[in-house]
Write a protein that holds these residues in place. Structure first.
Motif: not given
Ligand SMILES: NCCCN[C@H]1CC[C@H](N)CC1
Length: 293
Positions: A152-164, A187-195
Motif C-alpha cells: 500500500s505505501y511508498d514509506a512508513v514512518i514509525v514515530d513511537s515513544s519508548d518500548p515501555i 518502499g522505505v520505513v524509518c523507525t525511532q531507534a533509541e540511543s
C-alpha cells in the motif's frame, strides 16, 4: 524531586536524569494508555510528556521531526502514499506535507488524548493535521498495518515513544513483518531507534530483525536532540526488495521540495543534504554492532 523542575527518570536510562525548569503546567490528563502532560518550560518552550518521558519540546523538536521524515522521503524518487504510525502530536505530518509528490498521508495514533492535546493551541505543531491529504486513524498501529493491503505505501514512518508502555510492540518482529508487507517493492520505513549510548542491546535486536525481514538496504542513522536521553536519537532506515535505495545519498533533495511547495509550517530548521549523509556515520563501538549483524 526539586520544586519547579521536571526530571525524566526511567528504567530505560538507569542512574541518570535530565531536568527542565518548569514555569507552568498547561495540561495534565490520564488517557486509556498513559499519563499526558504539557508544561511551559523556562528555556525549551512547551514540552509534551507521556508517562514521565519527554516526547518533544518546542526548542529542539525540529531535529527529530525533520530527520525522521526526510531521511526516508528524500531517499526515494517520488513518495506518494505515506503512513505515519504514532506521531499524534502532528510534528511529522507537518514535515511530510513539505513533499509535493505526496498524495495521501495516513496517520495511526493509538491515544486520542495526544491528538486532542496537540489540537489545543498548547502545541502549535498541529499545522500538519490541516493538510487535506491527511487521514487520521485513532487505533493500534499493529492492527492497522495487519489490515493494510500488500504494497500500500511508498514509506512508513514509525514515530513511537519508548518500548515501555503502549509502543512496546512497535519494536518487535511481527510489527516489522507487517510493515514490510504494507510497503511496495523498494518502499522505505524509518523507525525511532533509541540511543547508541544507552540502548545498543535494543538496537542490536532491531538490526537483527530488520536484516531478516527487509531485503533491500538496512541502515542506522542518528542525530542530536538535547532533551532526549543522552542527547541523541537514532533511526532505523530499511527498504524492501525491489528498486535499490541508497539512504546515504538522498536522490530527492529537500531543497528542490522546499521551493516547490508553500510549506504550511515554519521552514526547515535542522535537516539539509549534508546532515542527511552525515547521519549515517557511526562511532566505532556502534559500527561494530550495527554493521556486523
Ligand atoms: N512524536 C514525538 C517523538 C517521540 N519519540 C521518542 C520520545 C521518547 C524518547 N525517549 C525517544 C524518542
Amino acid at each position: 524531586v526539586i520544586p519547579g523542575w521536571f526530571s525524566e527518570i526511567s528504567p530505560m536510562w538507569p542512574g541518570e536524569a535530565h531536568s527542565l525548569k518548569v514555569e507552568k503546567i498547561l495540561f495534565q490528563g490520564k488517557s486509556d494508555y498513559q499519563d499526558v502532560m504539557v508544561f511551559q518550560s523556562a528555556t525549551y518552550g512547551k514540552v509534551l510528556v507521556l508517562d514521565g518521558v519527554i516526547q518533544l519540546t518546542e526548542r529542539d523538536e525540529c531535529a527529530y521531526q525533520e530527520m525522521i521524515t526526510h531521511l526516508p522521503l528524500c531517499s526515494i524518487p517520488n513518495p506518494k502514499k505515506v503512513l505515519v504510525i504514532g506521531g499524534g502530536d502532528g510534528g511529522v505530518l507537518r514535515e511530510v506535507a513539505r513533499h509535493s509528490s505526496v498524495e495521501h498521508i495516513d496517520i495511526c495514533e493509538i491515544d486520542k488524548m495526544v491528538v486532542d492535546v496537540s489540537h489545543l493551541d498548547l502545541l502549535n505543531f498541529t499545522v500538519g493535521y490541516e493538510d487535506p491529504r491527511v487521514t487520521l486513524h485513532v487505533g493500534d498501529g499493529v492492527a492497522f498495518l495487519k489490515a493494510a493491503p500488500e504494497g500500500s505505501y511508498d514509506a512508513v514512518i514509525v514515530d513511537s515513544s519508548d518500548p515501555i508502555g503502549p509502543a512496546q510492540e512497535l519494536f518487535e518482529k511481527p510489527f516489522f513483518e507487517s510493515v514490510a508487507k504494507a510497503l511496495r517493492p523498494g518502499g522505505v520505513v524509518c523507525t525511532q531507534a533509541e540511543s547508541i549510548w544507552l540502548h545498543m542491546h535494543i538496537i542490536e535486536d532491531i538490526v537483527v530483525n530488520c536484516r531478516q525481514i527487509f531485503k533491500g538496504s538496512v541502515n542506522y542513522a542518528w542525530t542530536t536532540v538535547p532533551t532526549y536521553p543522552s542527547g541523541v536519537i537514532g533511526f532505523m532506515l530499511c527498504s524492501t526488495e525491489g528498486p535499490e535505495v541508497d539512504f546515504k545519498n538522498p536522490i530527492n533533495p529537500i531543497d528542490a521540495i522546499e521551493n516547490q511547495t508553500k510549506s504550511i509550517g515554519p521552514s526547515l530548521k535542522f535537516y539539509n543534504q549534508e546532515i542527511h549523509s552525515a547521519a549515517f556515520c557511526l562511532p566505532s563501538f556502534a559500527k561494530k554492532v550495527i554493521e556486523a549483524k
